[in-house]
Design an enzyme around this catalytic site. Sequence first.
Site, PDB file in Angstrom:
ATOM      1  N   LYS A   1     -16.367  -7.371   4.500  1.00 39.59           N
ATOM      2  CA  LYS A   1     -15.427  -8.233   5.417  1.00 39.59           C
ATOM      3  C   LYS A   1     -15.344  -7.892   6.752  1.00 39.59           C
ATOM      4  CE  LYS A   1     -12.211  -7.653   1.585  1.00 39.59           C
ATOM      5  NZ  LYS A   1     -10.883  -6.942   0.858  1.00 39.59           N
TER       6      LYS A   1
ATOM      7  N   SER B   1      -2.852  -8.122   2.816  1.00 42.31           N
ATOM      8  CA  SER B   1      -3.189  -8.024   4.226  1.00 42.31           C
ATOM      9  C   SER B   1      -3.656  -9.395   4.649  1.00 42.31           C
ATOM     10  CB  SER B   1      -4.163  -7.151   4.419  1.00 42.31           C
ATOM     11  OG  SER B   1      -3.881  -5.578   4.185  1.00 42.31           O
TER      12      SER B   1
ATOM     13  N   HIS C   1       0.630  -1.237   0.009  1.00 42.04           N
ATOM     14  CA  HIS C   1       0.094  -0.156  -0.067  1.00 42.04           C
ATOM     15  C   HIS C   1       1.100   1.269   0.053  1.00 42.04           C
ATOM     16  CE1 HIS C   1      -3.056  -2.661   2.242  1.00 42.04           C
ATOM     17  NE2 HIS C   1      -3.458  -2.222   1.084  1.00 42.04           N
TER      18      HIS C   1
ATOM     19  N   ARG D   1      -1.767  -5.710  -8.594  1.00 41.48           N
ATOM     20  CA  ARG D   1      -0.439  -6.357  -8.395  1.00 41.48           C
ATOM     21  C   ARG D   1      -0.543  -7.475  -9.694  1.00 41.48           C
ATOM     22  NH1 ARG D   1      -2.756  -7.659  -2.613  1.00 41.48           N
ATOM     23  NH2 ARG D   1      -4.510  -7.827  -4.094  1.00 41.48           N
TER      24      ARG D   1
HETATM   25  O1  PNS Z   1      -8.924  -2.886   0.155  1.00 39.67           O
HETATM   26  P1  PNS Z   1     -10.172  -3.526  -0.542  1.00 39.67           P
HETATM   27  O2  PNS Z   1     -11.062  -4.444   0.541  1.00 39.67           O
HETATM   28  O3  PNS Z   1      -9.815  -4.463  -1.712  1.00 39.67           O
HETATM   29  O4  PNS Z   1     -11.192  -2.420  -0.985  1.00 39.67           O
HETATM   30  C1  PNS Z   1     -12.341  -2.377  -1.622  1.00 39.67           C
HETATM   31  C2  PNS Z   1     -13.177  -1.168  -1.493  1.00 39.67           C
HETATM   32  C3  PNS Z   1     -13.248  -0.473  -0.232  1.00 39.67           C
HETATM   33  C4  PNS Z   1     -12.443  -0.041  -2.457  1.00 39.67           C
HETATM   34  C5  PNS Z   1     -14.587  -1.209  -2.252  1.00 39.67           C
HETATM   35  O5  PNS Z   1     -14.962  -2.164  -1.534  1.00 39.67           O
HETATM   36  C6  PNS Z   1     -15.184  -0.123  -2.023  1.00 39.67           C
HETATM   37  O6  PNS Z   1     -15.185   0.814  -2.860  1.00 39.67           O
HETATM   38  N1  PNS Z   1     -16.572   0.043  -1.076  1.00 39.67           N
HETATM   39  C7  PNS Z   1     -17.245   1.205  -0.849  1.00 39.67           C
HETATM   40  C8  PNS Z   1     -18.661   0.844  -1.355  1.00 39.67           C
HETATM   41  C9  PNS Z   1     -18.962   1.139  -2.765  1.00 39.67           C
HETATM   42  O7  PNS Z   1     -18.734   2.144  -3.146  1.00 39.67           O
HETATM   43  N2  PNS Z   1     -18.951  -0.018  -3.728  1.00 39.67           N
HETATM   44  C10 PNS Z   1     -19.510   0.293  -5.112  1.00 39.67           C
HETATM   45  C11 PNS Z   1     -18.091  -0.226  -5.899  1.00 39.67           C
HETATM   46  S1  PNS Z   1     -18.296  -1.564  -6.621  1.00 39.67           S
END
Ligand code: PNS
Length: 161
Positions: A43, A130, A19, A92
């Site tokens: 999660k 993570s 990150h 990645r």
């Molecule tokens: O680190 P991660 O868990 O891969 O991040 C995922 C994240 C937080 C970027 C994604 O789940 C997110 O944007 N969540 C907020 C809800 C949202 O906007 N969902 C619509 C996008 S598909």
Amino acid sequence: MGHKIAIYPGSFDPITYGHIDIIKRATVLFDEVIIAVALNISKKPLFSEAERMDMIREAVKDSPNIYVDSFRGLLVQYAREKGAQAVIRGLRAVSDFEYELQMAQVNRKLDENLITVFLMPHEKYSYLNSTIVKELAKFNGNISCFVPPHVEEKLIQKLRP
Ligand code: PNS
């Protein structure tokens, strides 16, 4: 061109060197980078909101123009509130691509003005996430090359009773 703001959203449970590598690259491109810890996603995190934010703050404390925040609900809504033009995501490997493409397309459908920018971390972090770091920490694996010392300490406290 104006003041360019990017949001770097994620679970950051916890922040890793992968990150941090992405954050450094993003600061080259944008005037301001907001690292945004996503709450209320499905999660179940190991670390609380405050713990995750504190670990990020400590990791970026020497870098100007980086802010740490958290958000609930839709990313596009949060990005709009912050006046951000872009969302940063790290890519990645090919295995990340399908999910990331789907998210980027949904977000673009919701807000066509919000640009998703994919950045590639250094290849030494290409297999890092993570979940793997937590697994290693739990079973006494060496994680010092994956997370900063203050994160390593928190992981050990949490996972090795
Ligand atoms: O680190 P991660 O868990 O891969 O991040 C995922 C994240 C937080 C970027 C994604 O789940 C997110 O944007 N969540 C907020 C809800 C949202 O906007 N969902 C619509 C996008 S598909």
